[in-house]
Scaffold this motif. Structure first.
Motif, PDB file in Angstrom:
ATOM      1  N   ASN A 139       1.016  -1.188   0.107  1.00  0.00           N
ATOM      2  CA  ASN A 139      -0.405   0.494  -0.083  1.00  0.00           C
ATOM      3  C   ASN A 139       1.015   1.401  -0.056  1.00  0.00           C
ATOM      4  O   ASN A 139       0.684   2.159   0.582  1.00  0.00           O
ATOM      5  N   ILE A 140       1.771   1.748  -1.376  1.00  0.00           N
ATOM      6  CA  ILE A 140       2.067   2.989  -1.096  1.00  0.00           C
ATOM      7  C   ILE A 140       1.870   3.827  -2.376  1.00  0.00           C
ATOM      8  O   ILE A 140       3.119   3.467  -2.959  1.00  0.00           O
ATOM      9  N   SER A 141       0.745   3.319  -3.261  1.00  0.00           N
ATOM     10  CA  SER A 141       0.393   4.225  -3.611  1.00  0.00           C
ATOM     11  C   SER A 141      -0.653   5.519  -3.191  1.00  0.00           C
ATOM     12  O   SER A 141      -0.989   4.975  -2.022  1.00  0.00           O
ATOM     13  N   THR A 142      -0.729   6.545  -4.282  1.00  0.00           N
ATOM     14  CA  THR A 142      -2.008   7.501  -4.152  1.00  0.00           C
ATOM     15  C   THR A 142      -2.190   7.494  -5.646  1.00  0.00           C
ATOM     16  O   THR A 142      -2.018   7.605  -6.371  1.00  0.00           O
ATOM     17  N   THR A 143      -3.681   8.748  -5.353  1.00  0.00           N
ATOM     18  CA  THR A 143      -3.914   9.009  -6.308  1.00  0.00           C
ATOM     19  C   THR A 143      -3.909  10.389  -6.842  1.00  0.00           C
ATOM     20  O   THR A 143      -3.962  11.326  -6.364  1.00  0.00           O
ATOM     21  N   VAL A 144      -3.196  10.587  -8.289  1.00  0.00           N
ATOM     22  CA  VAL A 144      -2.820  12.035  -8.345  1.00  0.00           C
ATOM     23  C   VAL A 144      -3.355  12.740  -9.643  1.00  0.00           C
ATOM     24  O   VAL A 144      -3.256  11.668 -10.461  1.00  0.00           O
ATOM     25  N   ARG A 145      -4.503  13.425  -9.319  1.00  0.00           N
ATOM     26  CA  ARG A 145      -4.635  13.364 -10.789  1.00  0.00           C
ATOM     27  C   ARG A 145      -6.610  11.932 -11.098  1.00  0.00           C
ATOM     28  O   ARG A 145      -5.727  12.016 -13.067  1.00  0.00           O
ATOM     29  N   GLY A 146      -6.372  11.349 -10.846  1.00  0.00           N
ATOM     30  CA  GLY A 146      -6.667  10.258 -11.130  1.00  0.00           C
ATOM     31  C   GLY A 146      -6.401   9.559 -11.497  1.00  0.00           C
ATOM     32  O   GLY A 146      -6.656   8.151 -11.855  1.00  0.00           O
ATOM     33  N   ARG A 147      -5.180   9.254 -11.337  1.00  0.00           N
ATOM     34  CA  ARG A 147      -3.791   7.693 -11.523  1.00  0.00           C
ATOM     35  C   ARG A 147      -3.753   7.939 -10.352  1.00  0.00           C
ATOM     36  O   ARG A 147      -2.772   8.329  -9.174  1.00  0.00           O
ATOM     37  N   ARG A 148      -3.423   6.019 -10.170  1.00  0.00           N
ATOM     38  CA  ARG A 148      -2.859   5.582  -9.047  1.00  0.00           C
ATOM     39  C   ARG A 148      -1.393   6.049  -9.417  1.00  0.00           C
ATOM     40  O   ARG A 148      -0.206   5.681 -10.261  1.00  0.00           O
ATOM     41  N   VAL A 149      -0.031   6.520  -8.467  1.00  0.00           N
ATOM     42  CA  VAL A 149       1.197   7.036  -8.383  1.00  0.00           C
ATOM     43  C   VAL A 149       2.117   6.254  -6.777  1.00  0.00           C
ATOM     44  O   VAL A 149       1.662   6.437  -5.533  1.00  0.00           O
ATOM     45  N   VAL A 150       3.090   6.303  -7.503  1.00  0.00           N
ATOM     46  CA  VAL A 150       3.759   5.596  -5.872  1.00  0.00           C
ATOM     47  C   VAL A 150       3.652   6.612  -4.937  1.00  0.00           C
ATOM     48  O   VAL A 150       4.424   7.806  -6.028  1.00  0.00           O
ATOM     49  N   ALA A 151       3.695   6.812  -4.010  1.00  0.00           N
ATOM     50  CA  ALA A 151       4.355   7.652  -2.864  1.00  0.00           C
ATOM     51  C   ALA A 151       5.792   7.334  -2.353  1.00  0.00           C
ATOM     52  O   ALA A 151       5.758   6.675  -1.494  1.00  0.00           O
ATOM     53  N   PRO A 152       6.585   7.672  -3.079  1.00  0.00           N
ATOM     54  CA  PRO A 152       8.229   7.320  -2.396  1.00  0.00           C
ATOM     55  C   PRO A 152       7.764   7.503  -0.636  1.00  0.00           C
ATOM     56  O   PRO A 152       8.853   6.325  -0.096  1.00  0.00           O
ATOM     57  N   GLY A 153       8.067   8.649   0.021  1.00  0.00           N
ATOM     58  CA  GLY A 153       7.695   8.896   1.436  1.00  0.00           C
ATOM     59  C   GLY A 153       6.730   7.638   2.179  1.00  0.00           C
ATOM     60  O   GLY A 153       7.448   7.233   3.677  1.00  0.00           O
ATOM     61  N   LEU A 154       5.873   6.519   1.495  1.00  0.00           N
ATOM     62  CA  LEU A 154       5.299   5.706   2.081  1.00  0.00           C
ATOM     63  C   LEU A 154       6.178   3.707   2.481  1.00  0.00           C
ATOM     64  O   LEU A 154       6.175   3.115   3.079  1.00  0.00           O
ATOM     65  N   ILE A 155       7.213   4.307   1.248  1.00  0.00           N
ATOM     66  CA  ILE A 155       8.004   2.561   1.094  1.00  0.00           C
ATOM     67  C   ILE A 155       8.533   2.507   2.054  1.00  0.00           C
ATOM     68  O   ILE A 155       8.129   1.779   3.104  1.00  0.00           O
ATOM     69  N   GLU A 156       9.283   3.554   2.965  1.00  0.00           N
ATOM     70  CA  GLU A 156       9.930   2.911   4.013  1.00  0.00           C
ATOM     71  C   GLU A 156       8.926   2.923   5.495  1.00  0.00           C
ATOM     72  O   GLU A 156       9.632   2.436   6.962  1.00  0.00           O
ATOM     73  N   ARG A 157       8.292   4.030   5.209  1.00  0.00           N
ATOM     74  CA  ARG A 157       6.893   3.865   6.433  1.00  0.00           C
ATOM     75  C   ARG A 157       6.417   2.383   6.063  1.00  0.00           C
ATOM     76  O   ARG A 157       5.759   1.347   8.020  1.00  0.00           O
ATOM     77  N   ARG A 158       5.372   2.189   5.164  1.00  0.00           N
ATOM     78  CA  ARG A 158       4.973   0.829   5.045  1.00  0.00           C
ATOM     79  C   ARG A 158       6.386  -0.726   5.220  1.00  0.00           C
ATOM     80  O   ARG A 158       5.668  -1.675   5.851  1.00  0.00           O
TER      81      ARG A 158
END
Length: 173
Positions: A139-158
């Motif tokens: 669970n490392i992505s978020t929606t930006v302008r209708g597209r799912r993109v990886v949120a780099p800040g979530l990788i280490e957190r997860r």
């Protein structure tokens, strides 16, 4: 030995709250600031304070100018942690968690919301700790302008949030 709350509610996690160390880690992980877009610039979702989602989509110009006091930021953070703790206690009823697992799940819920964590809750309640860890990790992505993109800040957190659930023998406490 069952605690009084466990005996009364049948929930082995009824007495848990986030440890002071985990609260400090969560607090330090999230930057303290006014309104901002969580993916930077004019992308992502409107957020404020210590990672509190205002709404999906970028902040308006008015929101970005809206001032927040330190007291407002701290109060919203405390309320969001309390809400995440209640969600974990309410949703994890079939498995006794360790303190590290509870802390990690509160952090995860703080970030995703209880609705976003619902699949993970189900896996944990079934005792599928490795599957729960894998679900958290992906669970490392978020929606930006209708597209799912990886949120780099979530990788280490997860990675940190999933660690207490890895390599736990099924059914082990």
């Amino acid at each position: 030995m069952a605690t009084a709350a466990h005996a009364a509610t049948g929930n082995p996690n009824a007495n848990f709250s986030m440890s002071p160390e985990a609260r400090a880690r969560l607090r330090n992980r999230e930057q303290v600031r006014g309104y901002y877009n969580d993916m930077g610039g004019n992308r992502g979702n409107c957020t404020y304070g210590i990672g509190i989602l205002v709404h999906r989509g970028p902040c308006t110009a008015e929101e970005l100018r809206r001032p927040l006091t330190a007291a407002q930021v701290e109060a919203s953070h405390a309320a969001a942690v309390d809400e995440a703790e209640r969600a974990v206690r309410r949703n994890i009823t079939n498995q006794a968690l360790t303190q590290a697992q509870f802390d990690a799940l509160v952090s995860y819920t703080y970030n995703t919301g209880a609705y976003g964590a619902r699949h993970t809750y189900g896996l944990i309640n079934r005792g599928a700790m490795q599957a729960a860890a894998d679900n958290i990790s992906t669970n490392i992505s978020t929606t930006v302008r209708g597209r799912r993109v990886v949120a780099p800040g979530l990788i280490e957190r997860r990675r940190e949030e999933s660690a207490p659930f890895r390599h736990t023998p099924e059914g082990a406490r």
